[in-house]
Design an enzyme around this catalytic site. Structure first.
Site, PDB file in Angstrom:
ATOM      1  CE1 TYR A  96       0.614   1.530   4.358  1.00 38.89           C
ATOM      2  CE2 TYR A  96       0.792  -0.852   4.500  1.00 38.89           C
ATOM      3  CZ  TYR A  96       1.018   0.401   5.043  1.00 38.89           C
ATOM      4  OH  TYR A  96       1.642   0.526   6.252  1.00 38.89           O
ATOM      5  CB  CYS A  97       1.855   3.864  -1.681  1.00 40.75           C
ATOM      6  SG  CYS A  97       0.994   3.802  -3.269  1.00 40.75           S
ATOM      7  CB  THR A  98      -0.128   8.408  -0.586  1.00 37.91           C
ATOM      8  OG1 THR A  98       0.993   8.475   0.285  1.00 37.91           O
ATOM      9  CG2 THR A  98      -1.101   9.537  -0.263  1.00 37.91           C
TER      10      THR A  98
END
Length: 625
Positions: A259-261
């Site tokens: 996951y990331c922003t």
């Protein structure tokens, strides 16, 4: 409270998402829009940045921020650039637009009505934008001018770039194939996978990987009981591939949930992990990133803390009041980056509460402290200096450690490279150090007075040499031998320890530059780089008039050194009487072809700074900015 994770598509259990005998199928909406022909690249034109000043008064209508990206083949980049210029200008949008032959990456702010019009215009511009995930959020107008300026929200910047996100610190290497990216999981699917694994002690094949930087994970990240979470604690996204290489065994054979922003960083990173082949097939990514997850789970779900964002909002929180961050000094709970405090050494954001902030304070981040940097290590001459390059769009200068040649010293090498330093001053800072082995003075009778002599040093010495801390005289027993460097093979261990100390006290450094014997030392360090990670780290090497010395009896195979490198040496016509052209050419052959550049010149035993050579040097360095 969080929704029932088993209510997703009527399925339950982890096996719905992670088949054991077949590769996971792709969600139709998540990949149908990707490249039609990746090998047909449209050349990137050299186009200027466009900037528009914002209006001083806030808008009377509701304000918002829009984020989206799209990987797709762009057949006419000039046409796409013209569209974004005209559309964003007419709607008074501010922020950053990045365009490439492979798609777009956009973060803009403005009136909500204008952002909605922009979305409609993008959708109708070309069918390649069908299925794009437009993340639109309402928010307050950016009243803090300093924060808005640093985040790029006081102007409109539209740039044509080579990569939408700079994935690797080795820009000469081919980026991963984006069509091989990990399968998208919706927020509900992602949550269900975590929930199922967390409650079933037999499901130990999930590992959660955060693809963001340390200053982001400080204030918020996923925390799931029973699920291993990997936080790489990297300073910048381009450090992630090296982390993956070093920790690949923690990912092998696992179901990797990334996951990331907003999702774009996971596209590249998941493709890179999958490119490692057998054992790395099951890689998944949170579609829409943390932003979409918090929209689905307003109470935060398994995400704790705040989501760091790259606009004037700074961060976005859920309804959960829990604070994950802590003040760098007093360790009290704190997660507000609005003061924009930064590390003195590397310029990374740090958390400092209002009680600990003072005008005279010097901050050193966790990563710099871990590598031996501290407030005490800062020279008194550095206090009061302006801290440059803190704004978005004004990159930090590259710091390059410079290793002098045989029988030289830092001062003399600095003088010899003054022209180079002057021509690179806008993009690089050159740092000069002495080698550890002090050499005797060589003279032809009568000897000069000792007061007129400067100490001389070496990285390698002859087997019968005596590197000493006490200077002494030695009469020359023969004329200058241009092949003497071939006998200077001892002293490597002491030189490595010396460089370990320099990197700990004066680092970090982006690159290392070596001249003649200094280039041989730098190349030897490059060959041992995997064994020196965490102690001697750098992103590139510049080797001038170099030659190969085999450290510790280790044989180096052609093309086996993976560090990005620039080789500068005299051509046969140049007649470098110290280092033969073939010796420098052989050294270059030890580095991988895909990440090495060679510049041959006819100027002898020097680093040329006239055109076109200086242009080629700058071009190489710009890849790392």
């Amino acid at each position: 409270m969080t929704p029932d994770p088993n209510a997703v598509d009527g399925r339950s259990g982890l096996l719905s998402y992670f088949p054991t005998h077949r590769r996971p199928s792709r969600r139709p909406h998540s990949r149908s829009f990707h490249f039609q022909n990746l090998r047909r690249r449209t050349p990137t034109p050299h186009l200027p940045v466009m900037e528009e000043k914002t209006v001083d008064t806030p808008p009377s209508e509701p304000y918002g921020v829009l984020l989206y990206y799209r990987f797709t083949s762009v057949p006419d980049l000039d046409h796409l650039l013209s569209f974004y210029r005209q559309n964003c200008d007419s709607l008074s949008l501010l922020g950053r637009v990045r365009l490439s032959a492979n798609g777009v990456n956009v973060t803009v702010g403005g009136k909500l009505s204008c952002l909605e019009k922009h979305i409609d215009a993008v959708k109708s511009f070309d069918t390649c934008f069908e299925g794009t995930d437009f993340k639109l959020a309402s928010c307050n107008y950016p009243f803090n001018d300093d924060v808005a300026r640093e985040c790029g929200f006081t102007s409109l910047s539209i740039r044509v770039v080579k990569e939408l996100v700079t994935f690797s610190s080795c820009p000469l290497l081919t980026p991963p194939d984006i069509t091989n990216a990990g399968r998208h999981l919706s927020a509900l699917e992602f949550h269900s996978a975590l929930h199922t694994s967390g409650i079933n002690p037999l499901d130990k094949d999930i590992v959660l990987l955060d693809a963001r930087n340390l200053y982001e994970t400080r204030i918020g990240m996923f925390e799931t009981p029973g699920v291993e979470t990997l936080d790489p604690r990297i300073r910048q996204y381009s450090d992630l591939p090296s982390w993956v290489d070093d920790h690949s065994e923690q990912l092998r054979g696992k179901n990797v949930l990334m996951y990331c922003t907003g999702g774009i960083r996971c596209e590249m990173a998941s493709a890179y992990i999958k490119s490692k082949g057998a054992g790395f097939e099951n890689v998944f990514q949170l579609f829409g990133g943390i932003q979409r997850y918090l929209e689905q789970f307003p109470d935060g779900g398994y995400f704790k803390g705040k989501n760091f964002v790259f606009d004037h909002r700074i961060s976005v929180a859920s309804s959960d009041p829990k604070i994950l961050g802590a003040c760098l000094f007093c360790s009290l709970s704190f997660d507000d980056y609005s003061s924009r405090c930064r590390c003195f050494h590397c310029r990374m954001l740090v958390l400092v509460c209002s009680k600990c902030q003072t005008d005279e304070a010097i901050y050193v981040c966790e990563l710099c402290q871990r590598h031996g940097k501290s407030v005490e290590s800062i020279s008194s001459s550095d206090f009061g200096k302006p801290k440059e390059n803190t704004d978005v769009g004004a990159p930090r200068k590259l710091r390059i450690l410079c290793l002098h040649g045989f029988r030289q010293n830092a001062s003399s090498f600095k003088g010899r490279t003054a022209s180079l330093a002057k021509k690179l001053k806008k993009i690089a800072e050159l740092v000069f150090v002495d080698a550890p082995h002090e050499l005797p003075y060589i003279y032809c009778p009568p000897p000069p007075p000792p007061d007129n002599c400067r100490r001389k040093f070496a990285w390698f010495i002859a087997p019968d040499g005596t590197g000493s801390s006490e200077t002494h005289w030695q009469a020359a027993d023969a004329q200058f031998d241009p092949l003497q460097y071939q006998q200077q093979t001892e002293g490597f261990d002491a030189s490595v320890e010396h460089l370990r100390s320099i990197f700990a006290l004066d680092g970090p450094f982006d690159g290392i530059l070596g001249f003649s014997q200094g280039a041989a030392m730098a190349a030897s360090i490059c060959s041992l780089e995997p064994n020196l990670k965490g102690e001697i780290n750098f992103r590139f090497a510049i080797l001038c008039s170099g030659f190969a010395v085999t450290p510790l009896g280790k044989k180096i195979e052609n093309g086996s050194i993976k560090i990005p490198s620039l080789h500068i040496f005299g051509s046969v016509v140049g007649k470098d009487r110290q280092i033969d052209n073939e010796a420098s050419r052989y050294l270059a052959s030890l580095f991988e072809d895909g990440c090495s550049v060679v510049i041959e010149h006819g100027c002898g035993h020097i680093i040329p700074t006239r055109h076109p050579y200086i242009d080629d040097i700058k071009s190489f360095l710009h890849r790392f900015i």
